[in-house]
Design an enzyme around this catalytic site. Structure first.
Site, PDB file in Angstrom:
ATOM      1  N   ILE A 175      -7.298  -0.877   6.311  1.00  0.00           N
ATOM      2  CA  ILE A 175      -7.298  -1.132   4.869  1.00  0.00           C
ATOM      3  C   ILE A 175      -7.089  -2.624   4.648  1.00  0.00           C
ATOM      4  CG2 ILE A 175      -6.158  -0.652   2.671  1.00  0.00           C
ATOM      5  CD1 ILE A 175      -5.362   2.075   3.773  1.00  0.00           C
ATOM      6  N   ASP A 191       2.836   4.030   0.327  1.00  0.00           N
ATOM      7  CA  ASP A 191       2.757   5.336   1.000  1.00  0.00           C
ATOM      8  C   ASP A 191       1.805   6.269   0.260  1.00  0.00           C
ATOM      9  OD1 ASP A 191       4.525   4.508   2.923  1.00  0.00           O
ATOM     10  OD2 ASP A 191       6.258   5.588   2.124  1.00  0.00           O
ATOM     11  N   GLU A 217      -1.542   0.926   8.354  1.00  0.00           N
ATOM     12  CA  GLU A 217      -2.775   1.174   7.616  1.00  0.00           C
ATOM     13  C   GLU A 217      -3.972   1.280   8.537  1.00  0.00           C
ATOM     14  OE1 GLU A 217      -2.171  -3.344   7.599  1.00  0.00           O
ATOM     15  OE2 GLU A 217      -0.954  -1.529   7.659  1.00  0.00           O
TER      16      GLU A 217
END
Length: 294
Positions: A175, A191, A217
């Site tokens: 990400i 989260d 991530e």
């Protein structure tokens, strides 16, 4: 006469006790034919004494189940001592159970050696154990498969490639700028983004694609697609889908992806290093992009 009567009463008492036991108790002669059993065994196989006494497993059960029983009986007789085994068994009425069975040799008619068996239904315990094993392979935050599950799956895929030349590809996903989300909104929001992201990816991959959260991530897809071209199409679809969707109220994200296909001589480390390099290239080329080996 009193002693004979005593023995007779004792046999009646012993038979009554055995028939009260929930475990399945049975005994067979040297030719593997049933000499007797308790009530629990009769109820379990849904047969009367007349339907099972003097018959062997091949006359009572289907061929596969009877073959399993015969194999275990022969192993016990060959070793001449107690043998224990656990197995899933499907009985004539369709019930599937997990049995813990102990078999021991016993003497009858003065010189013959038969088989005495006691089976316990431990289906609930086995299912609970399996549930614990399954939970150990899931990421606690996102409920998708974790690194341990990834290690097991890639080991299996590498074995299939080595033995049968079955191809597979790996997609490494990161990400973009996820740290900014944690810094600006807090880790609780971060989260939730990871959870929503995992759900989104799961909805857009196929049964032959397996999603894992490796850490933070970082995510990986192991794809059993036949060609890398198919995997590139999938990766581009995922990249575009993520970029278009708002995961939380005002939070949009993008992802960078690296793709490589297994090659001869690969192990888990070599393929991971190659795909990490490709992911790094995707991040270096402006992010929100897909890079793959050519």
């Amino acid at each position: 006469m009193e002693y004979v009567e005593y023995l007779k009463n004792n046999n009646v008492l012993l038979s009554s006790v055995i028939n009260l036991i929930d475990d399945l108790i049975f005994y067979k002669d040297k030719d593997f034919k049933y000499l007797g059993c308790n009530t629990a065994f009769l109820n379990f196989i849904n047969k009367s004494p007349e339907d099972m006494l003097g018959k062997d497993d091949f006359e009572i059960f289907d061929h596969d189940l009877a073959t399993t029983f015969r194999h275990n009986d022969k192993l016990m007789l060959a070793k001449g001592h107690v043998r224990t085994n656990e197995e899933w068994v499907t009985y004539p009425d369709g019930r599937k159970v997990y049995l813990l069975t102990k078999k021991i040799p016993f003497e009858y008619d003065g010189c013959n050696i038969g088989i005495l068996g006691i089976s316990r239904d431990i289906t609930s315990l086995e299912k609970a154990n399996q549930q614990l094993k399954d939970q150990a392979l899931l990421d606690e935050l996102t409920s998708i498969k974790n690194r341990k599950a990834y290690n097991l799956k890639i080991k299996s895929l590498l074995a299939g490639f080595e033995r049968y030349n079955i191809p597979f590809s790996i997609i490494s996903i990161d990400i973009d700028d996820f740290k900014n989300i944690n810094d600006n909104y807090g880790h609780d929001v971060g989260d939730k983004v990871l959870q929503r992201f995992s759900e989104l990816i799961e909805k857009h991959i196929r049964q032959t694609d397996h999603l894992f959260r490796i850490g933070g991530e970082e995510f990986v897809i192991l794809s059993e697609s036949r060609t890398q071209a198919d995997v590139v199409i999938l990766a581009e679809k995922l990249r575009e889908t993520v970029a278009k969707i708002t995961l939380l109220s005002d939070i949009n994200i993008t992802i960078s992806l690296g793709i490589c296909e297994v090659i001869k001589g690969d192990d888990a480390n070599s393929i991971a290093k190659r795909v990490d390099t490709l992911l790094y290239q995707a991040k270096s080329h402006g992010k929100n992009t897909v890079t793959y080996q050519t």
